[in-house]
Design a protein around this motif. Structure first.
Motif, mmCIF file in Angstrom:
data_model
loop_
_atom_site.group_PDB
_atom_site.id
_atom_site.type_symbol
_atom_site.label_atom_id
_atom_site.label_comp_id
_atom_site.label_asym_id
_atom_site.label_seq_id
_atom_site.Cartn_x
_atom_site.Cartn_y
_atom_site.Cartn_z
ATOM 1 N N ALA A 172 8.073 -2.405 2.865
ATOM 2 C CA ALA A 172 8.634 -2.466 4.221
ATOM 3 C C ALA A 172 7.658 -1.991 5.296
ATOM 4 N N LYS A 173 6.358 -2.036 5.005
ATOM 5 C CA LYS A 173 5.336 -1.686 5.986
ATOM 6 C C LYS A 173 4.470 -2.919 6.275
ATOM 7 N N PRO A 174 3.959 -3.068 7.503
ATOM 8 C CA PRO A 174 3.284 -4.305 7.886
ATOM 9 C C PRO A 174 1.909 -4.486 7.249
ATOM 10 N N ILE A 175 1.572 -5.745 7.043
ATOM 11 C CA ILE A 175 0.279 -6.135 6.484
ATOM 12 C C ILE A 175 -0.321 -7.228 7.364
ATOM 13 N N LEU A 176 -1.591 -7.096 7.694
ATOM 14 C CA LEU A 176 -2.354 -8.149 8.357
ATOM 15 C C LEU A 176 -3.408 -8.662 7.397
#
Length: 259
Positions: free
Chosen positions: A138-142
């Motif tokens: 539930a944490k963002p990834i680029l």
């Protein structure tokens, strides 16, 4: 808020022009009230992969802000490794991941030594699988790579873009944590979708590449007149991505002028 600045296709060539343009961009970053948490350089750092060009780039990118770079088709993996990463020379893909607060930034080497087009090697996909497995839930990834995996209506870049883009598209579509894919290579700011996510193509600091709708003659594709342009990617507390593009003037003051 996490702020990631993107610079691309700097093409250091031992001449003063491209170096001065990057130095101007770095002055712009240093003068921001909220400085970037990281600066991402999406390939073609040098014009021909020479050691002297990497030395030039390393000096121009000196800053207290973390700078993370990936190679492009004009780069040399061995020279990139020794000059910018301080590692032994190797032609293996240069893949790196970095944690910036809640954000995981996965840098994928799409370069193919000796070729202008791009491809992600099997070992890169294996490496990326490990990064995704290790990234917090539930944490963002680029994701970032040099070669765009989509048709951009560019008479030059579309012929040397990422091969087999569907494999990456399926991976992006299957992971809700991936908020966007960032690339360079096109020498033009562009946005589209890829795998159901934003695909954000960073402009070049060195020049602008014409699109199909602008092209008059085959040899009139690159415009060296415009000032350098950069991307600013904001990841909010809600993990929503917002991107701004900025032109950095080569003349006059940098920054907000009083009304």
């Amino acid at each position: 808020m996490i702020l990631v600045a993107q610079v691309s296709d700097t093409h250091f060539d031992l001449g003063p022009r491209n170096t001065q343009r990057v130095q101007r961009v770095m002055e712009f970053f240093a003068g921001l009230r909220h400085k970037p948490d990281a600066i991402l350089v999406t390939g073609d750092i040098t014009d021909s992969g020479k050691a002297e060009q990497y030395a030039e780039a390393k000096l121009a990118f000196e800053t207290e802000i973390p700078v993370y770079a990936i190679p492009g088709n004009h780069d040399d993996r061995a020279g990139f490794r020794t000059a910018l990463l301080g590692e032994p020379a190797s032609d293996a893909p240069i893949n790196r991941s970095h944690r910036i607060g809640d954000l995981t930034l996965a840098l994928l080497d799409s370069s193919i030594p000796g070729e202008p087009g791009g491809r992600l090697a099997e070992e890169t996909y294996r490496w990326l699988g490990g990064v995704l497995d290790a990234a917090p839930p539930a944490k963002p990834i680029l994701l970032a790579l040099h070669h765009p995996p989509a048709h951009l209506y560019s008479p030059i870049v579309d012929g040397i873009s990422l091969a087999d883009p569907q494999r990456l598209a399926d991976l992006v579509a299957g992971d809700d944590r991936i908020v966007a894919v960032l690339t360079g290579h096109a020498h033009s700011a562009a946005t589209t979708t890829f795998g159901g996510r934003p695909l954000l193509v960073g402009p070049s600091t060195a020049s602008v590449l014409s699109g199909e709708w602008e092209l008059d003659l085959p040899d009139h594709v690159m415009d060296y007149a415009p000032d350098p342009t950069i991307s600013l990617h904001v990841i909010g507390d809600d993990h929503r991505l917002t991107t701004h593009f900025r032109t950095v003037p080569m003349g006059g003051r940098i920054g907000v002028q009083p009304a």
